[in-house]
Write a protein that holds these residues in place. Structure first.
Motif, PDB file in Angstrom:
ATOM      1  N   GLN A 142     -36.778  10.971  70.999  1.00  0.00           N
ATOM      2  CA  GLN A 142     -35.844  12.690  70.993  1.00  0.00           C
ATOM      3  C   GLN A 142     -35.214  12.927  71.528  1.00  0.00           C
ATOM      4  O   GLN A 142     -35.266  13.993  72.193  1.00  0.00           O
ATOM      5  N   HIS A 161     -29.496  15.506  64.344  1.00  0.00           N
ATOM      6  CA  HIS A 161     -29.615  15.851  63.752  1.00  0.00           C
ATOM      7  C   HIS A 161     -29.042  15.851  62.372  1.00  0.00           C
ATOM      8  O   HIS A 161     -27.748  15.093  62.575  1.00  0.00           O
ATOM      9  N   GLU A 193     -31.744  11.759  63.787  1.00  0.00           N
ATOM     10  CA  GLU A 193     -33.587  12.843  63.619  1.00  0.00           C
ATOM     11  C   GLU A 193     -32.740  13.070  61.844  1.00  0.00           C
ATOM     12  O   GLU A 193     -32.206  14.279  61.472  1.00  0.00           O
ATOM     13  N   ALA A 209     -38.329  13.718  60.484  1.00  0.00           N
ATOM     14  CA  ALA A 209     -39.327  14.947  61.029  1.00  0.00           C
ATOM     15  C   ALA A 209     -38.684  15.732  59.629  1.00  0.00           C
ATOM     16  O   ALA A 209     -38.161  16.172  58.701  1.00  0.00           O
ATOM     17  N   HIS A 241     -38.990  19.814  57.905  1.00  0.00           N
ATOM     18  CA  HIS A 241     -38.430  20.953  58.636  1.00  0.00           C
ATOM     19  C   HIS A 241     -38.233  21.755  57.838  1.00  0.00           C
ATOM     20  O   HIS A 241     -37.695  23.155  57.737  1.00  0.00           O
ATOM     21  N   HIS A 268     -42.471  14.862  65.446  1.00  0.00           N
ATOM     22  CA  HIS A 268     -43.147  16.571  65.437  1.00  0.00           C
ATOM     23  C   HIS A 268     -44.278  16.080  63.908  1.00  0.00           C
ATOM     24  O   HIS A 268     -43.400  17.013  62.981  1.00  0.00           O
ATOM     25  N   ARG A 274     -43.917  23.188  70.490  1.00  0.00           N
ATOM     26  CA  ARG A 274     -44.459  22.386  69.342  1.00  0.00           C
ATOM     27  C   ARG A 274     -46.081  21.698  70.109  1.00  0.00           C
ATOM     28  O   ARG A 274     -46.920  21.456  68.722  1.00  0.00           O
TER      29      ARG A 274
HETATM   30 ZN   LIG Z   1     -36.477  18.662  64.477  1.00  0.00          ZN
END
Ligand SMILES: [Zn+2]
Length: 367
Positions: free
Chosen positions: A135, A167, A207, A232, A234, A261, A299
């Motif tokens: 990542q 992203h 992602e 993931a 968000h 995450h 994180r």
């Molecule tokens: Zn992220």
């Protein structure tokens, strides 16, 4: 009071107290100064106790003024800080401090990460076993570096493989990449691979964002154009309600290979998604989806505690930096420290696999 996973993480304890002291300041400049001091302590390479000279004096450290130095001395001498506790009492909002402290549980300081990686007695993967990072963000979304700069930094770290994972287009707030931009990025990645040949392989990942119902912001055709799809969360990261269905739906998506995450927590700010994680992890294990240990210091998601549950559920893991610049590739070491604390065997970590096994898993995840 301790913010750390391990009681010996003095830097994490001190950083937490400096954040508390910052939180009760009425004046903005003081709030920022303590926050800066906390960040400076959190990112020191050595435990602060080792920096004190024979007379008990602290060296001058950037970002740490006399008031912060006093808190540090108190912690080294007594394990706590009377100054900070008095300031919290005077401010009167105990509940808010308790809430913020609870949101700093399970975070390691940089010095503790260094100590864990250097402790040969711990099981789990060594730094040398970590051959890649799955990542990282380039200038195609919210990162600062070019694809070529990130690749060079990966090679300098000794990686054999890595994935650029900008992203996807649904996450406009993070500069999500359109499919036209993804095609342009593919050409940049092809040039990198032509340059390095057999010594290093750069994958085009993405992602993808998990929406409220567990769907991705990519169509199946779009997802199929990437070599590695991370999913993931968000959004909806501050809700108390259970989101198991959302997360189970995401890991059941046929193109998803890594749940990144998983909680979306942020140190001192939010706890992230609430779910029956055993059920999420068991579903991920059945579908061959790897659970990520995200090493961004803010994180640390998953941390060792929850990672142990995923290990028990039979999951694979990804140990990643979530870097947004070449210097941040070292964040993978934070994730690796949690993997060691959770005793995850290198064989369960996709970053530790030879390239052919990795490519085979990407093509056929479920065993
Ligand atoms: Zn992220």
């Amino acid at each position: 009071m301790a913010d750390a996973d391990t009681p010996g993480d003095v830097n994490a304890v001190i950083a937490g107290l400096l954040r508390d002291l910052g939180a009760v300041q009425a004046m903005r400049p003081k709030r920022f100064a303590y926050r800066r001091a906390a960040a400076a302590v959190q990112s020191l390479e050595q435990s602060i106790g080792a920096l004190v000279d024979a007379n008990g004096a602290l060296p001058k450290m950037p970002g740490i003024g006399p008031a912060s130095a006093r808190v540090i001395r108190e912690v080294l001498e007594t394990g706590g800080s009377a100054t900070v506790e008095a300031a919290i009492d005077a401010a009167g909002d105990h509940a808010e401090i308790v809430r913020q402290r609870s949101l700093r549980q399970g975070f390691l300081s940089r010095a503790e990460v260094v100590r864990i990686l250097g402790d040969a007695g711990l099981p789990g993967p060594a730094l040398a076993d970590h051959r890649g990072d799955f990542q990282m963000h380039s200038e195609f979304s919210d990162g600062s570096a070019t694809v070529a700069e990130l690749a060079a930094a990966c090679v300098a770290r000794g990686y054999r493989v890595a994935a650029i994972t900008d992203h996807s287009h649904g996450l406009t707030i993070a500069g999500g990449m359109t499919m036209a931009e993804a095609a342009e990025q593919r050409r940049a990645i092809d040039r990198v691979n032509a340059e390095y040949g057999a010594t290093f392989r750069l994958l085009q990942g993405v992602e993808a964002n998990i929406d409220a119902d567990g769907r991705l912001d990519l169509t199946d055709d779009e997802a199929a154009q990437f070599e590695l799809v991370l999913a993931a969360p968000h959004s909806r990261l501050r809700r108390a309600e259970d989101q198991t269905t959302r997360m189970v739906t995401a890991v059941r998506h046929p193109h998803v290979r890594i749940l990144a995450h998983p909680r979306g927590r942020m140190a001192g700010v939010r706890g992230g998604v609430v779910a029956d994680w055993r059920q999420v992890f068991e579903t991920a294990a059945r579908h061959g989806v790897a659970i990520e240990l995200d090493g961004d210091p803010a994180r640390q998601d998953l941390d060792a505690g929850l990672a142990a549950l995923a290990l028990e559920a039979g999951c694979l893991f990804a140990v990643d930096s979530d870097a947004h610049s070449p210097e941040q590739l070292s964040y993978a070491e934070t994730a690796l420290a949690h993997a060691r604390l959770a005793s995850i065997p290198a064989d369960r970590i996709v970053n530790c696999w030879p390239l052919d096994r990795l490519l085979d898993w990407l093509a056929r995840p479920a065993r």
